[in-house]
Design an enzyme around this catalytic site. Structure first.
Site, short mmCIF file in Angstrom:
data_model
loop_
_atom_site.label_atom_id
_atom_site.label_comp_id
_atom_site.label_asym_id
_atom_site.label_seq_id
_atom_site.Cartn_x
_atom_site.Cartn_y
_atom_site.Cartn_z
N HIS A 40 -7.34 -3.44 4.87
CA HIS A 40 -6.76 -2.09 4.88
C HIS A 40 -7.55 -1.20 3.91
O HIS A 40 -7.95 -0.09 4.24
CB HIS A 40 -5.28 -2.15 4.48
CG HIS A 40 -4.70 -0.82 4.07
ND1 HIS A 40 -4.96 -0.25 2.84
CD2 HIS A 40 -3.89 0.05 4.72
CE1 HIS A 40 -4.35 0.92 2.77
NE2 HIS A 40 -3.69 1.12 3.89
N ASN A 41 -7.78 -1.72 2.71
CA ASN A 41 -8.49 -0.92 1.71
C ASN A 41 -9.95 -0.68 2.13
O ASN A 41 -10.50 0.39 1.88
CB ASN A 41 -8.45 -1.60 0.35
CG ASN A 41 -7.09 -1.48 -0.31
OD1 ASN A 41 -6.08 -1.26 0.37
ND2 ASN A 41 -7.03 -1.63 -1.60
N LYS A 71 -4.36 -6.75 3.43
CA LYS A 71 -4.36 -5.61 2.49
C LYS A 71 -5.79 -5.28 2.06
O LYS A 71 -6.17 -4.10 1.97
CB LYS A 71 -3.50 -5.95 1.26
CG LYS A 71 -3.62 -4.92 0.12
CD LYS A 71 -3.01 -3.60 0.51
CE LYS A 71 -3.25 -2.40 -0.37
NZ LYS A 71 -3.47 -2.47 -1.76
N SER A 93 0.83 -1.21 0.00
CA SER A 93 0.00 0.00 0.00
C SER A 93 0.86 1.25 0.00
O SER A 93 1.93 1.29 0.58
CB SER A 93 -0.91 0.04 1.23
OG SER A 93 -1.67 1.24 1.20
N1 LIG Z 1 -1.84 1.54 -8.81
C1 LIG Z 1 -1.82 1.48 -7.48
O1 LIG Z 1 -1.87 2.50 -6.76
C2 LIG Z 1 -1.70 0.14 -6.81
C3 LIG Z 1 -1.50 0.09 -5.44
C4 LIG Z 1 -1.33 -1.15 -4.83
C5 LIG Z 1 -1.39 -2.31 -5.59
N2 LIG Z 1 -1.62 -2.22 -6.94
C6 LIG Z 1 -1.65 -3.47 -7.71
O2 LIG Z 1 -0.38 -3.63 -8.33
C7 LIG Z 1 -0.55 -4.33 -9.58
C8 LIG Z 1 0.06 -3.49 -10.69
O3 LIG Z 1 -0.64 -2.25 -10.76
P1 LIG Z 1 -0.31 -1.15 -11.85
O4 LIG Z 1 -1.29 -0.06 -11.64
O5 LIG Z 1 1.14 -0.86 -11.83
O6 LIG Z 1 -0.55 -1.91 -13.25
P2 LIG Z 1 -1.89 -2.50 -13.93
O7 LIG Z 1 -2.45 -1.47 -14.83
O8 LIG Z 1 -2.78 -3.11 -12.90
O9 LIG Z 1 -1.26 -3.68 -14.82
C9 LIG Z 1 -0.42 -3.40 -15.91
C10 LIG Z 1 0.72 -4.39 -15.96
O10 LIG Z 1 0.21 -5.73 -16.06
C11 LIG Z 1 0.80 -6.35 -17.22
N3 LIG Z 1 -0.11 -7.33 -17.77
C12 LIG Z 1 -1.45 -7.21 -17.95
N4 LIG Z 1 -1.96 -8.36 -18.46
C13 LIG Z 1 -0.91 -9.23 -18.60
C14 LIG Z 1 -0.80 -10.57 -19.04
N5 LIG Z 1 -1.86 -11.28 -19.46
N6 LIG Z 1 0.44 -11.14 -19.04
C15 LIG Z 1 1.51 -10.45 -18.63
N7 LIG Z 1 1.47 -9.18 -18.18
C16 LIG Z 1 0.26 -8.58 -18.16
C17 LIG Z 1 1.04 -5.19 -18.16
O11 LIG Z 1 1.96 -5.55 -19.16
P3 LIG Z 1 2.01 -4.72 -20.55
O12 LIG Z 1 2.89 -3.54 -20.29
O13 LIG Z 1 2.60 -5.69 -21.50
O14 LIG Z 1 0.60 -4.34 -20.89
C18 LIG Z 1 1.58 -4.16 -17.18
O15 LIG Z 1 2.93 -4.43 -16.84
C19 LIG Z 1 -2.06 -4.56 -9.74
O16 LIG Z 1 -2.38 -5.84 -9.29
C20 LIG Z 1 -2.67 -3.53 -8.83
O17 LIG Z 1 -3.94 -3.91 -8.35
C21 LIG Z 1 -1.75 -1.02 -7.55
#
Ligand SMILES: NC(=O)c1ccc[n+]([C@@H]2O[C@H](COP(=O)([O-])OP(=O)(O)OC[C@H]3O[C@@H](n4cnc5c(N)ncnc54)[C@H](OP(=O)(O)O)[C@@H]3O)[C@@H](O)[C@H]2O)c1
Length: 479
Positions: free
Chosen positions: A188-189, A185, A130
């Protein structure tokens, strides 16, 4: 052959990219991988100077770049993408290797993945992270699940990249086996949803009843942030409220469409609470409030619904009312956290996770979205009594609520009589009153259930299970 990277990150969107940089800035050599190769190279081009990165283009090269036992962080879209990435990498790994899933996975998926990978001798560490984009880079609060053994190899690295609380303690701890980290987590959310909703209700009362402008309310929140409500969410609320839209010159909050979105973790918290039989009314009302806000059709169709219009208070009354709202917000916040910690305790018991609730509060003191001075108090309460049945059973919190409750009631009653919707204030107050009531109407509910469905009941004066012959002479029989 073993590679040289101590850790690898696959999935280099905002979170993965910043987490990889965080590891590198802390002196680790980081292997990089992303489905779309261009993202990997962009990271190295832009931030290569921050540390040691090894850019790879295939799963095989990525795995080969890691020292053994391998530690591989997955930061991809939660759900099917995570399964796809595991399916791609697992065949390339060996006994003792560790996969860390830092995405927002559902804890049941994490339990399944952990079980499947354990059969292959691979440690699967479902990890809550987080702090959003900035936290991933500067130091998030980290909630790893999985085996003790995996934490032995991973813990020191996570401690290094995590946020540090004011006393310098790293905001990470081994939460418990399999899905425990993702469960915590998720909760938390859920608490974050409740916190945001309560702040929103306080804002609306200050606006509609006290008659303050967004800029004035921002100042009030800044003042509150120097006291017991000191928290990241209060701090950013003041920032958002004082922001002026450049194109119209109006307060930013007045030009944003009032339809809140959600990604799912709040909803999961409520769904799981229902399964566990835990009353999390503050979180549920927060989820429902976002849902109501999004029903533009219903809201539009309801323009004919009548009710009181909030009458603005005079200046002196408004200042006194703002103080009362602070009391109400604090009391409601205590209840929201009480409910969230109850859910964690219930989950821990159901899944045999043995979660240390005081530790959970302590790792939320820094890095995460609900970080707040108040969490120190929760840690102390659980340290004093590890088996505390509820935060409201803590003498300190009970005394604070007792002191706040007059104003809490006045504010909630004012909202009701003036027609300002405050579902979370009302639900938390009702929860408090339910816990303190001598008798609840549940006795009547049991009577009704016995009447229409012969569901039986227990008596207050003797042991046993009873049923009344409602359709007959109403004699009572023991069943
Ligand atoms: N954003 C936040 O504030 C936050 C906070 C805590 C946790 N999270 C979690 O952290 C994770 C990443 O979040 P994010 O916001 O950085 O990115 P995201 O938009 O949730 O995911 C994009 C990423 O996933 C990859 N991806 C999607 N489908 C795929 C597949 N079938 N095979 C391989 N790679 C794939 C994409 O690759 P490409 O580049 O090739 O499309 C890209 O690297 C998520 O689970 C999210 O819930 C996010």
């Amino acid at each position: 052959m073993s590679g040289t990277a101590q850790i690898g990150v696959t999935g280099l969107a905002v979170m993965g990219r910043n987490l990889a940089r965080n590891f590198a800035r802390n002196g680790y050599t980081v292997a990089l991988h992303n489905r779309t190769v261009a993202r990997t190279h962009e990271l190295v081009e832009e931030f290569g100077g921050e540390g040691h990165f090894i850019a790879t283009e295939s799963a095989r090269d990525f795995v080969a770049a890691l020292e053994r036992p391998r530690r591989l962080v997955i930061m991809v879209k939660a759900g099917e993408a995570t399964d796809a990435v595991i399916a791609e990498f697992a065949p390339l790994l060996e006994t003792g290797d560790v996969i860390i899933d830092g995405g927002n996975a559902h804890f049941e998926d994490t339990r399944r993945r952990e079980r499947e990978l354990r059969e292959q001798g691979i440690h699967f560490v479902g990890t809550g992270i987080s702090g959003g984009e900035e936290g991933a880079l500067e130091g998030p609060s980290i909630m790893p699940g999985g085996s003790e053994e995996s934490y032995d190899s991973l813990g020191p690295m996570l401690e290094k990249i995590s946020a540090k609380a004011e006393d310098g303690a790293p905001c990470v701890t081994h939460i418990g086996p399999d899905g425990a980290g993702h469960f915590v987590k998720m909760t938390h959310n859920g608490i974050e949803y409740a916190d945001m909703q309560l702040i929103g209700e306080a804002y609306q009362l200050l606006r509609d009843v006290a008659g303050y402008s967004p800029a004035q309310i921002a100042d009030i929140f800044r003042t509150w942030n120097t006291g017991r409500l000191d928290s990241y969410l209060i701090e950013i609320t003041a920032e958002v409220l004082s922001h002026v839209d450049a194109s119209t010159g109006k307060p930013f909050v007045d030009v944003v469409l009032d339809q809140a979105e959600q990604k799912g973790t709040g909803r999961w918290t409520v769904q799981i609470a229902l399964d566990l039989g835990v009353p999390v009314s503050a979180i549920a009302e927060a989820v429902f409030a976002r849902s109501v806000s999004g029903h533009a059709d219903l809201r539009d169709a309801s323009r004919h619904l009548t009710g009181p219009t909030a009458r603005r208070l005079g200046a002196d009354e408004a200042a006194a009312f703002a103080d009362q709202v602070e009391q109400a917000l604090y009391a409601s916040k205590i209840v929201a956290y009480t409910q969230g910690f109850h859910e964690i305790a219930a989950g821990s018991e159901r899944y045999d996770w043995n979660i240390d609730l005081g530790k959970v509060a302590s790792i939320w003191r820094g890095g995460c979205i609900i970080r707040a001075a108040f969490l120190d108090r929760i840690t102390s309460a659980y340290e004093a009594r590890p088996r505390l049945p509820s935060l409201l059973a803590d003498k300190g919190f009970a005394e604070e609520i007792a002191a706040a409750q007059g104003d809490w009631r006045t504010v909630t009653a004012t909202a009701v009589t003036r027609g300002v919707p405050t579902p979370a204030f009302a639900a938390t107050l009702a929860y408090y009153d339910s816990l303190r009531a001598d008798r609840l109407p549940a006795a009547l509910t049991q009577g009704q259930r016995d009447y229409f469905g012969a569901h039986t009941y227990h008596r207050t004066d003797r042991e046993g299970t009873f049923h009344t012959l409602w359709g007959g002479d109403r004699t009572e029989v023991e069943s």
